[in-house]
Design an enzyme around this catalytic site. Structure first.
Site, short mmCIF file in Angstrom:
data_model
loop_
_atom_site.label_atom_id
_atom_site.label_comp_id
_atom_site.label_asym_id
_atom_site.label_seq_id
_atom_site.Cartn_x
_atom_site.Cartn_y
_atom_site.Cartn_z
CB CYS A 78 -22.10 -12.38 4.17
SG CYS A 78 -23.68 -13.08 4.33
CB THR A 121 -0.92 0.06 1.18
OG1 THR A 121 -1.95 -0.98 1.02
CG2 THR A 121 -1.81 1.26 1.46
CB SER A 174 4.10 -6.38 -0.25
OG SER A 174 4.09 -6.81 0.96
CG HIS A 220 2.49 -9.19 4.19
ND1 HIS A 220 1.08 -9.95 3.93
CD2 HIS A 220 2.23 -7.96 3.47
CE1 HIS A 220 0.27 -9.12 3.41
NE2 HIS A 220 0.97 -7.86 3.10
CB THR A 232 14.02 5.47 12.81
OG1 THR A 232 14.16 6.72 13.64
CG2 THR A 232 14.83 4.36 13.32
CG ASN A 277 -5.76 -8.29 -5.93
OD1 ASN A 277 -6.03 -7.75 -7.08
ND2 ASN A 277 -6.69 -7.90 -4.72
CD GLN A 299 -1.42 -11.28 -4.84
OE1 GLN A 299 -1.01 -12.55 -4.95
NE2 GLN A 299 -1.99 -10.76 -3.86
#
Lengths: 400, 382
Positions: free
Chosen positions: B322, B70, B198, B200, B236, B149, B178
């Site tokens: 939902c 992001t 990214s 993660h 930092t 994605n 992705q």
């Protein structure tokens, strides 16, 4: 289809037989060292060429590495193929198309194997025709082609080479002796080292470190520079001389206007002893004329007074901008401009003498005895060796 | 547990966590501190950058460490827009970008920028022609993702890069979050100016990532402050996170080299098995990324399926939340012009190099069972 090997041509051919053997052996050795990150490559030496067999290693990376080896005049990719006309045609087309900027070409075929049924002249024609038929907007230019396709039909196979890539030129590092480079953290000295290596000289470096007036980072910068220089010299040793005591004594006991000159004289004395101990026959510096106070003609004269060793000054006639360009090209610029002082500002005189004399410098020095301090600095010198391919921060290897 | 939601996030490698721990306790100094300890942290940071650059095939000074996808997307898009608005105020992107691209573009619209959101075909791909015809005199940025994605569609970023290179005043950004180590992608070869990755998504830690910024590219920074990251990003540096990120890059890059074929095989088998289940439609294109399979099961509320599988400790995902009255539509699927039945019943199964073929088998068996169990209720409520 793939390029099978890279052909290496070396320059400075006007060498006598004996020198030439030594030259070739050294170049062969340096190439092997340089290509260690590509373990599948194999270096072959023939009568007047060398070949690097790629064996699947990335051709562009290997080419780039070889372009950093001094003593190489030019290089070409080569395709190896079986000796049928069809296969040679395909190989020629492949070799031509590898350079997508090329618009004109010529073919120079040579038949070492006279059993091969197609004569060289005919082969030239057939291959040229084949390439023209399989490309667009391409023409033959026999006088000034973008690419000269050299085809050699030998006994074992046929070889096609294309575009010439320029080598680094110069002489193989290690063929013309050793020099001790005064390496500060600045832009100039690494460039001076590079140019000296280009003439075949192996470099060891000396650095003067004055903690706590200079920081650990300033020393690290010098070590990183030495590491960067292994790209061209394979191995670079750095001798780090603890210089604090000498510098403090100069600051305390010498007149301020002469402190810079005398500091440089002390550095020269230590460097000469170090060179002498290590059987090194010359010193190298990054001095250029007229840049700063220590580099006026008078300064050079006064500083040079303390040694009769040859001092190689490859930058003496270069403009600052040219030096900067070269340092960017060889990959030392970004390290050199890291913002840490290489020379402790505390000790910098407010008005250094731009016209010092030998006599005055010597007479001031006579008021104090530096012998023991210089001896101690030499004794406590720390030596660190870098090899190309080393990661500089080994302690981080596991973390990353 | 069978974890098949790797497009949302991945499990960090143990070695990545080890590095994070060690750096956090051993090199916790601020790299900007003048003392020797700070110098060591700075050296570690520099070495991390050198290795990250090597792994991405770029130069050291072209890597800016960020907090993830992001931030990278926002930094690229707003950074280019604000720094180069004197040249023009037009941006081109696609309708199926990640929200961090779409919303960054929308925020710029509120500042007077014009944005073209390109449509995609039924396989979720933009065409190079549509990009070309959208380029105007005042276009300053094209932002296109490498891999979608939700669907896994692979965009023709190399060709777009080739096209963009003909317009020297225009920057090209690729959201590669992705695609990283799933599809072959050469930043330099694709003539990209900016590229987001990214940590993660490749078994690193949340809050880590990088933006590739081609040498000489001016960006207006998102964060102002100290001059960390060559002034592109003040603050930092997250040294432990960065080291862990680089470790994850190295390990996953190795996985790509050794295991990509088996990942492709696994996806093919999964598609075949899913296609054999009655009522299941496959939405992902056949030639998509090797780790994403998007399906629709019309008549089944996706959230219910997910909860039912969750009880068996099998985790997949959905984009459509939902809501009994107004079921949320997957915007990506809608952009591909799937009908409403499909866009409101989409499920995403996403694999990683750690997924085992046996897990895929179990998942397929359990999905079949779940759909059977739910069948009666779903039919009655519809």
């Amino acid at each position: 289809m793939n390029f099978e090997h890279i052909m290496i041509r070396y320059g400075e051919m006007a060498l006598k037989k004996k020198n030439r053997n030594q030259f070739e052996r050294r170049l062969h050795h340096n190439i092997i060292e340089k290509l260690k990150p590509y373990p599948n490559t194999h270096v072959k030496k023939t009568r007047d060429r060398m070949y690097v067999l790629l064996n699947g290693e990335p051709e562009d990376e290997v080419m780039k590495s070889l372009q950093e080896v001094f003593g190489i005049h030019s290089l070409s990719f080569a395709v190896k193929t079986d000796k049928t006309e069809e296969l040679i045609k395909e190989a020629a087309l492949f070799a031509f198309q590898a350079d997508d900027t090329a618009k004109t070409f010529k073919v120079s075929a040579k038949r070492t194997d006279k059993q091969f049924p197609v004569h060289s002249q005919d082969l030239n024609q057939h291959l040229g025709g084949y390439i023209l038929a399989h490309t667009e907007g391409v023409r033959v230019d026999v006088h000034n082609p973008d690419v000269e396709l050299k085809v050699e039909v030998r006994h074992d196979a046929a070889y096609v080479t294309s575009k010439d890539y320029p080598g680094a030129g110069g002489l193989p590092v290690g063929t013309t002796g050793k020099s001790l480079l005064l390496l500060s953290g600045g832009i100039d000295s690494p460039v001076a080292g590079y140019l000296t290596m280009k003439r075949g000289v192996e470099i060891e470096a000396v650095h003067f470190h004055s903690p706590p007036y200079t920081s650990e980072r300033a020393k690290q910068k010098v070590l990183d520079l030495a590491k960067a220089m292994t790209r061209y010299g394979n191995r670079v040793k750095v001798h780090v001389v603890p210089f604090t005591k000498v510098q403090q004594k100069i600051h305390r006991e010498m007149p301020e206007g002469y402190s810079m000159t005398i500091m440089r004289r002390m550095m020269m004395r230590i460097s000469e002893s170090l060179a002498n101990n290590r059987e090194i026959l010359s010193l190298t510096t990054g001095e250029s004329l007229g840049q700063v106070a220590s580099q006026t003609m008078e300064s050079m004269h006064a500083i040079n007074d303390v040694t009769n060793y040859p001092i190689i000054r490859p930058l003496v006639s270069m403009d600052k901008l040219d030096i900067i360009d070269l340092s960017k090209k060889i990959g030392t610029y970004d390290i050199s401009i890291r913002p840490f002082e290489d020379c402790c500002t505390v000790f910098l005189p407010s008005a250094p003498k731009t016209r010092p004399t030998r006599e005055k410098a010597a007479s001031y020095e006579a008021h104090a005895d530096f012998t023991d301090d210089l001896q101690e600095a030499l004794r406590q010198t720390e030596t660190i060796e870098f090899k190309s391919g080393d990661t500089i921060n080994k302690e981080f290897e596991d973390l990353l | 547990m069978i974890y098949l939601d790797n497009s949302a996030t991945t499990k960090p490698y143990d070695a990545v966590l080890d590095s994070f721990n060690k750096v956090s306790s051993t090199y916790f100094a601020n790299p900007s501190s003048v003392h020797r300890f700070g110098g060591e942290a700075e050296r570690l940071l520099r070495q991390s950058k050198i290795q990250a650059a090597e792994l991405m095939g770029v130069e050291e000074d072209e890597m800016v460490f960020t907090s993830g996808g992001t931030e990278g997307n926002n930094m690229a898009i707003k950074g280019i827009a604000l720094a180069h608005q004197a040249r023009g105020k037009h941006i081109i992107t696609s309708q199926i970008e990640h929200p961090s691209v779409l919303e960054a573009c929308r925020s710029l619209e509120s500042l007077g920028f014009k944005v073209t959101y390109l449509p995609v075909d039924e396989t979720g791909r933009v065409t190079v022609d549509s990009v070309e015809s959208a380029i105007q005199k005042d276009t300053i940025l094209i932002s296109i993702m490498s891999v979608n994605n939700e669907l896994g569609s692979i965009q023709p970023v190399e060709q777009i890069g080739e096209l963009a290179a003909h317009y020297p005043k225009l920057f090209f950004h690729v959201d590669h979050v992705q695609g990283l180590y799933k599809t072959p992608f050469d930043i330099k070869g694709a003539k990209v100016d900016l590229c987001t990755v990214s940590g993660h998504k490749v078994h690193g830690l949340k809050g880590t990532g990088a933006l590739y910024v081609k040498r000489g590219t001016q960006l207006f920074p998102l964060f102002h402050g100290g001059n960390q990251e060559a002034d592109y990003r003040a603050g930092t540096e997250n040294v432990p996170g960065i080291v862990a990120f680089v470790k994850a890059l190295r390990l996953t890059s190795h996985q790509q080299q050794t295991n990509r074929e088996s990942l492709i095989r696994m996806k093919r088998d999964l598609r075949a098995a899913l296609a054999g289940i009655n009522g299941v439609h496959i939405n992902s294109p056949e030639d998509g990324a090797p780790h994403i399979v998007n399906i629709s099961v019309p008549g089944y509320k996706p959230e219910v399926v997910i909860h039912a599988l969750g009880e068996k400790e099998i985790y997949i995902s959905t984009k459509s939340a939902c809501s009994s009255k107004h079921p949320d539509v997957s915007a990506v699927l809608a952009a591909c012009r799937f009908n409403e039945e499909r866009t409101t019943s989409a499920l995403r199964i996403s694999l990683s190099y750690q997924t085992e073929p046996s897990e895929i088998d179990t998942f397929v068996t359990e999905l079949k069972a779940t759909l059977n169990e739910l069948k009666e209720t779903m039919e009655r409520s519809s």
